[in-house]
Design a protein around this motif. Sequence first.
Motif, short mmCIF file in Angstrom:
data_model
loop_
_atom_site.label_atom_id
_atom_site.label_comp_id
_atom_site.label_asym_id
_atom_site.label_seq_id
_atom_site.Cartn_x
_atom_site.Cartn_y
_atom_site.Cartn_z
N SER A 30 -32.47 0.33 -55.86
CA SER A 30 -33.76 0.38 -55.16
C SER A 30 -33.53 0.36 -53.66
CB SER A 30 -34.61 -0.84 -55.53
OG SER A 30 -34.88 -0.86 -56.90
N ARG A 31 -34.37 1.07 -52.93
CA ARG A 31 -34.25 1.04 -51.47
C ARG A 31 -34.68 -0.31 -50.91
NH1 ARG A 31 -37.44 6.53 -50.65
NH2 ARG A 31 -38.40 5.58 -52.45
N TRP A 32 -35.74 -0.88 -51.44
CA TRP A 32 -36.27 -2.15 -50.94
C TRP A 32 -36.34 -3.17 -52.07
CZ3 TRP A 32 -36.98 -2.90 -45.87
CH2 TRP A 32 -37.15 -1.78 -45.06
N VAL A 33 -35.91 -4.38 -51.79
CA VAL A 33 -36.01 -5.51 -52.71
C VAL A 33 -36.46 -6.70 -51.89
CG1 VAL A 33 -34.75 -7.05 -54.27
CG2 VAL A 33 -34.15 -4.62 -54.17
N GLY A 34 -37.45 -7.44 -52.39
CA GLY A 34 -37.93 -8.58 -51.62
C GLY A 34 -38.49 -9.69 -52.47
N SER A 35 -38.63 -10.86 -51.83
CA SER A 35 -39.22 -12.00 -52.51
C SER A 35 -39.79 -12.96 -51.48
CB SER A 35 -38.19 -12.72 -53.37
OG SER A 35 -37.19 -13.30 -52.56
N ALA A 36 -40.72 -13.79 -51.92
CA ALA A 36 -41.30 -14.85 -51.08
C ALA A 36 -41.70 -16.00 -52.00
CB ALA A 36 -42.52 -14.34 -50.33
N LEU A 37 -41.47 -17.24 -51.52
CA LEU A 37 -41.80 -18.43 -52.30
C LEU A 37 -42.40 -19.48 -51.38
CD1 LEU A 37 -41.61 -19.91 -55.07
CD2 LEU A 37 -39.42 -20.83 -54.25
N LEU A 38 -43.58 -19.94 -51.70
CA LEU A 38 -44.26 -20.99 -50.96
C LEU A 38 -44.26 -22.25 -51.83
CD1 LEU A 38 -45.99 -21.81 -48.48
CD2 LEU A 38 -47.99 -21.11 -49.81
N THR A 39 -43.78 -23.37 -51.27
CA THR A 39 -43.67 -24.62 -52.03
C THR A 39 -44.37 -25.73 -51.28
OG1 THR A 39 -41.55 -23.91 -52.93
CG2 THR A 39 -42.05 -26.25 -53.08
N SER A 48 -45.28 -24.54 -56.60
CA SER A 48 -44.64 -23.36 -56.02
C SER A 48 -45.35 -22.11 -56.51
CB SER A 48 -43.17 -23.27 -56.42
OG SER A 48 -42.44 -24.35 -55.92
N THR A 49 -45.49 -21.15 -55.62
CA THR A 49 -46.01 -19.84 -55.99
C THR A 49 -45.30 -18.79 -55.16
OG1 THR A 49 -47.99 -18.49 -56.32
CG2 THR A 49 -47.94 -19.88 -54.35
N GLY A 50 -45.11 -17.63 -55.75
CA GLY A 50 -44.41 -16.59 -55.02
C GLY A 50 -44.42 -15.27 -55.75
N CYS A 51 -43.74 -14.33 -55.15
CA CYS A 51 -43.64 -13.00 -55.72
C CYS A 51 -42.25 -12.43 -55.47
CB CYS A 51 -44.71 -12.08 -55.14
SG CYS A 51 -44.55 -11.82 -53.37
N HIS A 52 -41.87 -11.46 -56.27
CA HIS A 52 -40.62 -10.74 -56.06
C HIS A 52 -40.81 -9.34 -56.61
CE1 HIS A 52 -39.41 -11.31 -60.34
NE2 HIS A 52 -40.14 -12.41 -60.19
N GLY A 69 -41.77 1.22 -58.85
CA GLY A 69 -41.61 -0.06 -58.18
C GLY A 69 -42.62 -1.06 -58.73
N TYR A 70 -42.38 -2.33 -58.47
CA TYR A 70 -43.29 -3.36 -58.98
C TYR A 70 -43.19 -4.63 -58.16
CZ TYR A 70 -39.03 -5.11 -61.18
OH TYR A 70 -37.76 -5.56 -61.40
N VAL A 71 -44.23 -5.45 -58.25
CA VAL A 71 -44.26 -6.79 -57.68
C VAL A 71 -44.73 -7.74 -58.77
CG1 VAL A 71 -45.31 -8.33 -55.98
CG2 VAL A 71 -44.73 -5.98 -55.34
N GLU A 90 -44.28 -23.59 -65.92
CA GLU A 90 -44.00 -22.41 -65.09
C GLU A 90 -44.63 -21.19 -65.71
OE1 GLU A 90 -40.04 -19.98 -63.55
OE2 GLU A 90 -39.81 -21.78 -64.77
N GLY A 91 -45.24 -20.35 -64.88
CA GLY A 91 -45.78 -19.07 -65.31
C GLY A 91 -45.06 -17.95 -64.59
N ARG A 92 -44.58 -16.98 -65.34
CA ARG A 92 -43.88 -15.83 -64.76
C ARG A 92 -44.66 -14.56 -65.04
NH1 ARG A 92 -37.80 -17.11 -67.03
NH2 ARG A 92 -37.51 -19.09 -65.96
N ASN A 93 -44.65 -13.64 -64.09
CA ASN A 93 -45.39 -12.38 -64.20
C ASN A 93 -46.84 -12.66 -64.59
OD1 ASN A 93 -46.11 -9.69 -64.32
ND2 ASN A 93 -44.87 -9.21 -66.11
#
Length: 124
Positions: A30-39, A48-52, A69-71, A90-93
């Motif tokens: 992938s050209r771009w890969v990212g993540s963010a996590l707020l705790t 905690s909540t976030g995305c990747h 692509g996806y988030v 924990e909840g994912r996706n």
Amino acid sequence: FSLDASLSRLNARDVSGDRVTGGKELVGRSRWVGSALLTWSPSALTFSTGCHGNDRTPVTPSNTKWLSGYVLWDASLGWNMRPNVRLVIEGRNLLDTPHEDIRGYASPGREFLLTFQLRSRGDS
């Protein structure tokens, strides 16, 4: 509060000089890969909540087929019941976003996990 984030840009191209694949993006990158996590951790609770996510990804050397692509959004709530006992849900996706990491194989949809941790008093 704490915020952790990352963003990566990959410029992976075929440098072989081949007529079909030369200059094309490399398969599976992938050209771009990212993540963010707020705790947030008030007292014995941790939220905690976030995305990747990923940008679209080529699956053929000639770049004629791509994975979308996806988030994905995740969240968790932890409770330190005692110094050596912790309970986490924990909840994912959470938005149940359809996505593939490998062409033709769907990745998991929405998931919920319950974790119980018990540590000996000597463990940190």
